[in-house]
Design a protein around this motif. Structure first.
Motif, PDB file in Angstrom:
ATOM      1  N   LEU A  30     -12.386  -8.057  12.276  1.00  0.00           N
ATOM      2  CA  LEU A  30     -11.579  -8.738  11.199  1.00  0.00           C
ATOM      3  C   LEU A  30     -12.229  -9.088  10.104  1.00  0.00           C
ATOM      4  O   LEU A  30     -11.726  -9.378   9.045  1.00  0.00           O
ATOM      5  N   ILE A  31     -13.713  -8.829  10.105  1.00  0.00           N
ATOM      6  CA  ILE A  31     -14.427  -9.083   9.036  1.00  0.00           C
ATOM      7  C   ILE A  31     -14.445  -7.602   8.093  1.00  0.00           C
ATOM      8  O   ILE A  31     -14.241  -7.321   6.964  1.00  0.00           O
ATOM      9  N   SER A  32     -15.005  -6.625   8.926  1.00  0.00           N
ATOM     10  CA  SER A  32     -15.233  -5.288   8.411  1.00  0.00           C
ATOM     11  C   SER A  32     -13.945  -4.506   7.874  1.00  0.00           C
ATOM     12  O   SER A  32     -13.921  -3.911   6.895  1.00  0.00           O
ATOM     13  N   TYR A  49      -1.485  -1.965   0.817  1.00  0.00           N
ATOM     14  CA  TYR A  49      -1.419  -1.698   2.321  1.00  0.00           C
ATOM     15  C   TYR A  49      -0.246  -2.550   2.813  1.00  0.00           C
ATOM     16  O   TYR A  49       0.014  -2.722   4.038  1.00  0.00           O
ATOM     17  N   LEU A  50       0.755  -2.733   1.946  1.00  0.00           N
ATOM     18  CA  LEU A  50       1.972  -3.253   2.254  1.00  0.00           C
ATOM     19  C   LEU A  50       2.758  -2.394   3.280  1.00  0.00           C
ATOM     20  O   LEU A  50       3.767  -2.878   4.056  1.00  0.00           O
ATOM     21  N   ALA A  79      -4.365   6.013   6.824  1.00  0.00           N
ATOM     22  CA  ALA A  79      -4.779   4.450   6.369  1.00  0.00           C
ATOM     23  C   ALA A  79      -3.774   3.764   6.826  1.00  0.00           C
ATOM     24  O   ALA A  79      -4.305   2.517   7.390  1.00  0.00           O
ATOM     25  N   TYR A  80      -2.698   3.767   6.575  1.00  0.00           N
ATOM     26  CA  TYR A  80      -1.532   2.830   6.766  1.00  0.00           C
ATOM     27  C   TYR A  80      -1.243   2.469   8.288  1.00  0.00           C
ATOM     28  O   TYR A  80      -1.316   1.578   8.877  1.00  0.00           O
ATOM     29  N   THR A  84     -10.805  -1.656   3.655  1.00  0.00           N
ATOM     30  CA  THR A  84      -9.701  -1.413   2.803  1.00  0.00           C
ATOM     31  C   THR A  84      -9.569  -1.797   1.239  1.00  0.00           C
ATOM     32  O   THR A  84      -8.900  -1.347   0.426  1.00  0.00           O
ATOM     33  N   ARG A  85     -10.678  -3.007   1.109  1.00  0.00           N
ATOM     34  CA  ARG A  85     -10.477  -3.132  -0.430  1.00  0.00           C
ATOM     35  C   ARG A  85     -11.597  -2.345  -1.313  1.00  0.00           C
ATOM     36  O   ARG A  85     -11.086  -2.376  -2.366  1.00  0.00           O
TER      37      ARG A  85
END
Length: 452
Positions: A27-29, A319-320, A249-250, A34-35
């Motif tokens: 949840l951190i990495s 990433y929508l 990725a999605y 992705t950013r």
């Protein structure tokens, strides 16, 4: 007796620590990567991680089960398991050569790995180094705390280094390098711990023949493990081959989100296991369903309402598409809970373990056939894969529930289908708890390859 109970409590606490780490660290990495990485770059990274799943399964080869069992046999005799450890190490070294060959073939054949050759090989090194962690030894000695602490230390080292030094696409080689560094630190800790246990690795090359015997003996465990875990990465691999990096990725982000939710189910399932072993009472399962299924439906409703907002906040607007996929994968979230609940807790307690594995194989076959069908009709896309994935989960749940209710006469509170005395039942419970901890370790290794 008191010591054994304390050891069991300590092992359980440590396994929950590892479960929390498996939840929190991704949840951190994941949002961070992705950013800072482009969608295409993250797609390749996710593809390589999924590919590494298969090589890790090959290298492990079921030794987490078979070698643990053999070592326990040695310990019961009061003997040091040096020979077993040596045989297993040699066997895994042989498997490493096959993994290297397989990886090189993939580099030549898969277009998505173009430009990521070095990244892929460095990622494989982490898998190769895992043979020196000797987790089966610590499982046999029931020292789960050492495994859990080592896992957390490894992941924290890699996470902290990644957050500090990885800033863009050009830094991605640092990701597997940091994993290697973390693995080397863990190996040093393992060496010191093995020394305390008085275990020495026997490097007698005459044991190569014994290593091949170990492979043959562990093959059945490998097949079972492969059938129950490997197909989870199948869609990502196929997307990478047939579609493009962005789609990988999605899909990867959507599956990560599904995995986070499913991880919340594990403590409930784990708690139900020993109770079902003791009582064989199907009403326990019904009560759990009545309590938690409404909460799951509420959670799914929140995903529908807030999913887009949460994904934009955490992963950025790029990433929508992952949010859309996640919403359409809600049937997986709904059906996976009863599928897990009607799996080991129900079927294992009435000695239907083969049926549990068979249900997973059936689900995997449905998924493979579904993928083949949408490819043949020219509809191979992300939304079609969502449908196939949902269908596979529904089949898994239906088959397991069907087996349970077909054998419902075996579920009588306080009565076992094959009556035994109390001591025998307590022994069965102890063996079950060891088996459950084994599954947790395997799950940790597999999930770790997906947690980017």
């Amino acid at each position: 007796m008191k010591t054994k109970e304390n050891k069991l409590v300590n092992n359980t606490i440590m396994m929950y620590l590892m479960t929390v780490a498996k939840l929190v660290i991704p949840l951190i990495s994941l949002p961070y990567l992705t950013r800072i990485l482009s969608v295409d770059c993250y797609g390749s990274v996710a593809f390589v991680k999924s590919l590494m799943n298969y090589f890790q399964i090959l290298i492990d080869f079921g030794f987490l089960l078979s070698a643990t069992k053999d070592i326990i046999g040695y310990l019961k005799k009061g003997e040091k398991p040096n020979a077993i450890v040596g045989n297993t190490l040699y066997a895994q070294i042989i498997l490493c050569f096959f993994a290297i060959i397989g990886c090189v073939i993939c580099l030549f054949c898969l277009e998505i790995l173009r430009g990521f050759e070095l990244y892929t090989m460095l990622s494989l090194v982490t898998c190769l180094l895992s043979i020196f962690l000797f987790e089966y030894v610590f499982k046999a000695y029931e020292q789960m705390g050492k495994i859990a602490i080592r896992y957390v230390v490894m992941k924290l080292i890699a996470l902290i280094l990644t957050l500090i030094f990885v800033k863009s696409d050009k830094d991605i080689l640092l990701i597997p390098i940091f994993d290697i560094v973390a693995s080397l630190v863990a190996i040093v800790l393992v060496y010191l711990q093995l020394k305390k246990l008085g275990i020495k690795i026997d490097f007698d090359f005459k044991r190569i023949k014994d290593a091949w015997k170990s492979l043959s003996k562990s093959f059945v465990y490998f097949i079972s493990n492969f059938a129950t875990t490997a197909f989870s990465a199948l869609n990502t691999i196929i997307i990478g081959i047939a579609l493009n990096k962005s789609d990988v990725a999605y899909w990867s982000v959507a599956l990560q989100l599904v995995g986070v939710v499913q991880a919340l189910y594990n403590p409930i399932i784990t708690s139900a296991h020993p109770t079902m072993i003791r009582t064989k009472n199907l009403k326990t399962i019904h009560k759990i369903m009545l309590i938690y299924m409404p909460l799951i439906f509420v959670g799914c409703g929140l995903i529908l309402l807030l999913g887009d907002w949460a994904v934009k906040l955490v992963f950025t607007e790029s990433y929508l598409m992952s949010s859309k996929l996640f919403k359409f994968l809600i049937p997986v979230l709904i059906f996976s809970f009863p599928a897990m609940l009607y799996g080991w807790p129900c079927l294992d307690c009435i000695n239907k373990t083969k049926q549990t594995s068979m249900s997973t194989i059936i689900s995997a076959c449905v998924q493979i056939v579904g993928i083949g069908f949408i490819a043949v009709i020219g509809q191979f896309n992300l939304m079609s894969l969502v449908i196939v994935r949902n269908l596979a989960e529904i089949v898994l749940c239906s088959v397991r529930m069907g087996i349970v209710y077909k054998n419902k006469k075996l579920f009588v509170s306080g009565v076992v289908s094959d009556p035994q005395n109390v001591n025998a039942e307590n022994k069965e419970l102890g063996e079950f708890e060891k088996h459950e901890l084994t599954n947790e370790i395997i799950s940790a290794n597999i999930d770790d390859n997906n947690n980017i």
